[in-house]
Scaffold this active site. Sequence first.
Site, short mmCIF file in Angstrom:
data_model
loop_
_atom_site.label_atom_id
_atom_site.label_comp_id
_atom_site.label_asym_id
_atom_site.label_seq_id
_atom_site.Cartn_x
_atom_site.Cartn_y
_atom_site.Cartn_z
N LYS A 285 48.69 -25.37 89.32
CA LYS A 285 47.79 -24.92 89.79
C LYS A 285 46.22 -25.89 89.90
O LYS A 285 45.86 -26.10 90.92
CB LYS A 285 46.95 -23.75 89.06
CG LYS A 285 45.93 -23.27 89.38
CD LYS A 285 45.31 -21.44 88.60
CE LYS A 285 45.31 -22.29 87.46
NZ LYS A 285 43.96 -22.67 87.01
N THR A 286 46.35 -25.97 88.71
CA THR A 286 45.05 -27.01 88.66
C THR A 286 45.31 -28.23 88.92
O THR A 286 44.64 -28.83 89.84
CB THR A 286 44.98 -27.86 87.00
OG1 THR A 286 44.63 -26.29 86.20
CG2 THR A 286 43.03 -28.57 86.62
N GLN B 13 48.70 -13.32 85.76
CA GLN B 13 48.43 -13.73 84.64
C GLN B 13 47.25 -13.06 84.36
O GLN B 13 46.17 -13.71 83.93
CB GLN B 13 48.37 -15.17 84.46
CG GLN B 13 49.46 -15.76 84.21
CD GLN B 13 49.79 -17.43 84.55
OE1 GLN B 13 49.15 -17.15 83.15
NE2 GLN B 13 49.91 -17.74 86.03
N ASP C 87 38.90 -20.81 90.86
CA ASP C 87 40.36 -21.30 90.27
C ASP C 87 39.44 -20.08 89.10
O ASP C 87 38.88 -19.38 89.00
CB ASP C 87 39.38 -22.30 89.06
CG ASP C 87 40.60 -22.36 87.92
OD1 ASP C 87 41.82 -22.47 88.34
OD2 ASP C 87 40.14 -23.41 87.00
N GLU C 88 40.86 -19.83 88.86
CA GLU C 88 41.49 -18.44 88.24
C GLU C 88 40.80 -16.75 88.82
O GLU C 88 39.88 -16.22 87.93
CB GLU C 88 40.74 -18.45 86.70
CG GLU C 88 41.67 -19.57 85.98
CD GLU C 88 42.72 -19.28 85.92
OE1 GLU C 88 43.22 -18.51 85.68
OE2 GLU C 88 42.99 -20.65 84.91
N ARG D 202 54.59 -19.69 77.96
CA ARG D 202 53.63 -20.09 77.61
C ARG D 202 55.11 -21.51 77.22
O ARG D 202 54.98 -22.21 76.60
CB ARG D 202 52.76 -20.35 76.33
CG ARG D 202 52.10 -18.87 76.45
CD ARG D 202 51.05 -19.69 77.56
NE ARG D 202 51.37 -18.95 78.67
CZ ARG D 202 50.63 -19.42 80.11
NH1 ARG D 202 50.03 -20.54 79.82
NH2 ARG D 202 51.01 -19.11 80.97
#
Length: 752
Positions: A32-33, A254, A223-224, A610
């Site tokens: 994503k980043t 998420q 973002d997010e 994770r």
Amino acid sequence: MDFLDQLNTTQRAAVTATEGPSLIVAGAGSGKTRVLTYRIAYLLSQGVPAGNILALTFTNKAAREMKERIQKLVGNDARYLWMGTFHSICAKLLRHDAEKLGFTRDFTIYDTSDSKSVIKAICKERGLDEKIYKPTVVLGRISMAKNNLITPSQYGQNRDLLQADREARLYDITTVYALYEARLKAANAMDFDDLLINMLRLMDRYPDVREQLQLMFRYVLVDEYQDTNYVQYLLVGRLAAPQDNICVVGDDAQSIYSFRGADIRNILNFRQQYPQAQLFKLERNYRSTRNIVNAANSLIHKNIHQIEKTVFSEKEEGQPLCLNAYMDDRSEANGVAEQIAKAHTRYGYDDIAILYRTNAQSRVFENELRKRNIPYRIYGGTSFYQRKEIKDALGYFRLAVNPRDNEALLRIVGFPGRGIGDTTMKKVSAHAIEHHLPYLEVMRLPEETGLDVAAATKKRLQAFALLMDQLAQLSEETDAYTFAEQTLRVSGVMTALALDTTPEGIDRAQNVQELLNAIREFVAQRQEEGIDFTPITDFLSEVSLQTDQDENLSDTTERVTLMTVHAAKGLEFPVVFIGGMEENLFPSQFCVKPSEIEEERRLLYVAITRAMERCYLSYARQRFRNGQMAFNSPSRFLNDIDRQYLDLARPAYGLTEHRPATPDRTQTYNPSLNQSVSPQGGLSVKRSVSAAVCQQSGLFASGDRVSHRVFGDGTVVRVYRDEVTENDKIEINFDTQGTKTLLLTHAKLEKI
């Protein structure tokens, strides 16, 4: 543009589709980043001035890291980007036009502690009970209202809000809210919420300002996006219009911060808001093995409200998720510590994390890791016995058994509030030092020692000293658990914690309850060893030794990480342990609505994803709750994970041997039966006692009436072998003391 060659096909499409609205749904571990960073770099490479690009993040750290990456790709142009958190960007923009809203350009920004101080002063001036009108609680109510654009006058007319306030005995919130707003304005100050709200007001009241900002920010990226609240949603929409060159990046799977105001509907409904929006799904996971990704998929697909996607991995298949069942929470922690010790032969301690739903769960894990000298760190939090609420509780215990413990006294005299302030305690301290007396002695005898304070203050000091004298006597007459429970009750600590209904307040109350669980467990263990009376001093000694060990462990650079699942978002570890997979813990007992259960399922999805190589799930059949050993059912979410991705390492405690790969969506949960039931089979809890196990003990069987010298008479529930400790145990429902589990060899029971 060589950097585009580093992207896969979907990532490249998402990066280069710069015109019009775009929704980039980025699955866990999908880069994503990188996509967001490369999209900005691509815009710059296409000649878009950096000053025309606005990128909104949720942390300053994320903004710094992205800007650094962009600079490496395209050079120093990235320095001129408008990139930062919602709050930092709004603060910069408001400086230019603050006068339009009645502020000067040098307005002050109040942080949380500043806001709490203002609220505390207002409540004190109005004579409101500080035990009820706690600044954290009041500020939480006001912040909730602000983020829903509810003014003080509107608050006072909202029946639902007023009813909720009445139930919490917060009858004066409307007035406090109005006074708080007035104080901020008079001080030429804005709090964090005001930065966003005033930015919105500025654009709505002054169309010329809005149009100027819209012309400047030709491209808006967020973002997010799944973590945005209502005000942030409105802000983004205003800034991106009318070109609607808006790109939002996030993962609905998420979305786990509704308690902070995040609204998952913002990302779920994005394409309804922008029907022409392009949708890009980043579905390739670069982090985890195929088994981990597939297990997480099978879980999250049970949610109804979601953007359909299927995340996949092209890494090795890897091991299935390992599911362990234990008899109690201590056995669970012991088992996890044992597995970590084995894993350390292949992995470094830094590669390993233990995740849990609530902070209170860390205590038993910390204890077992210490026993094995396994170094650890608490990420985003504090070691259990170093948490403020725990040190406050221990302070009462310390002062009760040692009236000369001045540090403990100073720690607890102001909690709960009893009208004894810092000024008074400075006088007590100076007077005590001058006359070589303990602080408590001066408070007990203010007249006799010549303390110069008002008569009303003397009465409050004497009342506190009397309370501590009574607790000192109680410490000599009762065991550690009884003393601790009564101390926290009569001192008002438990009441004060219960009144704070914020997520943080609930967490603190759970931590103190876990402290009581630890003390009860300590007493029970000593009873099993034949020690009938355990004073609180023995427990305090035990805690002091553990704290000393904590200090030593802090010198080790490589450590196992312990944290809540919420704190783990955005991180990754080769090996992940997820503890406490039980009903009323994960999902939380406070989550009952369908939307809340779906968020809890997303939280477990975050936990599983994770893990890079190994993921261990575990649950305990028994766990101390509210001072009692409670039976637990396996979490309903374990039924949501396809069996083919699970390795049932310890199936003895209620796991069926077979279930379909895809569970029927009609499965139901019946709390009255304390079991999870699926029409086609699944996890269930077998509460019957094995006759074979009873025969192995040779002494007692289910249904026998027995007598214990401490707990009195009771009925045997079952006798069994603990597979972790290999000890024979007996579970007894005592007539007056509830259900307890004892070591059979130390129980000293008589049949009656």
